[in-house]
Design a protein around this motif. Structure first.
Motif: not given
Length: 172
Positions: A47-55, A133-137
Motif C-alpha cells: 500500500g506504500s508508494a515506490t520511491v526507489k528501484l535498484r536493479v 535481482p531488483v530491490v523496490q524501496e
C-alpha cells in the motif's frame, strides 16, 4: 453462504497481491544482441508508494544506457566483470553493475516502467533464464525481488520473492 463468498474473495485478494511482483516486459531475448530491459513495477509495498528501484546487472550483460525518467534521478555503480567480454569489436572488462532510480514517486497500484538498454554477450547460454535481482524501496517498507528459482523450477512463482527474468535464445 455470504460468509463463504467473502472468505473466497479475501483469499483471492491475498493471493493476487502475493503474485504481483516486478517483472520484465519481454519474455525472450537473443544472445549476442541488444536487449531493451523494461522493468514493470505494478504496485508499491503493501500500500506504500515506490520511491526507489535498484536493479543488479547479471554477469554477461553490458549496460549501454539506463534511461532517465522524468522526475527521477538515475545513478549507476560500476565494477569489474568476472571476465572480459567482446562488445562491438572491443574487450570490455568493467562496466555498470547496478542501476538505481530515486527521487520520484510511484503511487501504490500504479503501473510504471523503468528501462535499461543492454547488450547480451555471447557467453550466455541459450534456453536458460537470465535473472535481474531488483530491490523496490517504498515510503514504508522494502520488497526484495531477488530470489532465483532453484534448478528444475518451472517458473518464478516457485519462490516467494522472484527476481525478474528473461528466457535467452540463440541468435538465428
Amino acid at each position: 453462504m455470504i460468509r463463504l463468498h467473502a472468505l473466497v474473495a479475501a483469499g483471492l485478494l491475498v493471493s493476487s497481491a502475493a503474485n504481483a511482483h516486478v517483472l520484465l516486459q519481454g519474455k525472450q531475448a537473443v544472445i549476442g544482441a541488444d536487449y531493451k530491459a523494461v522493468f514493470v513495477v505494478p504496485h508499491g509495498c503493501s500500500g506504500s508508494a515506490t520511491v526507489k528501484l535498484r536493479v543488479q546487472i547479471p554477469e554477461g550483460v553490458i549496460v549501454a544506457q539506463a534511461l532517465p525518467k522524468e522526475g527521477w534521478n538515475v545513478e549507476t555503480i560500476n565494477g569489474k566483470y568476472a571476465a572480459p567480454y567482446d562488445y562491438r569489436g572491443a574487450k570490455a572488462s568493467e562496466g555498470i553493475k547496478e542501476v538505481a532510480w530515486s527521487g520520484g514517486k510511484v503511487p501504490d497500484k500504479t503501473r510504471e516502467e523503468f528501462v535499461i538498454e543492454t547488450f547480451l554477450t555471447g557467453g550466455l547460454k541459450p534456453d536458460t533464464t537470465l535473472y535481474f535481482p531488483v530491490v523496490q524501496e517504498c515510503e514504508q517498507g522494502v520488497s526484495r525481488w531477488i530470489e532465483i528459482p532453484p534448478d528444475g523450477a518451472t517458473h518464478s512463482h516457485d519462490v516467494k520473492w522472484p527476481a525478474p527474468g528473461v528466457k535467452l535464445t540463440a541468435k538465428p
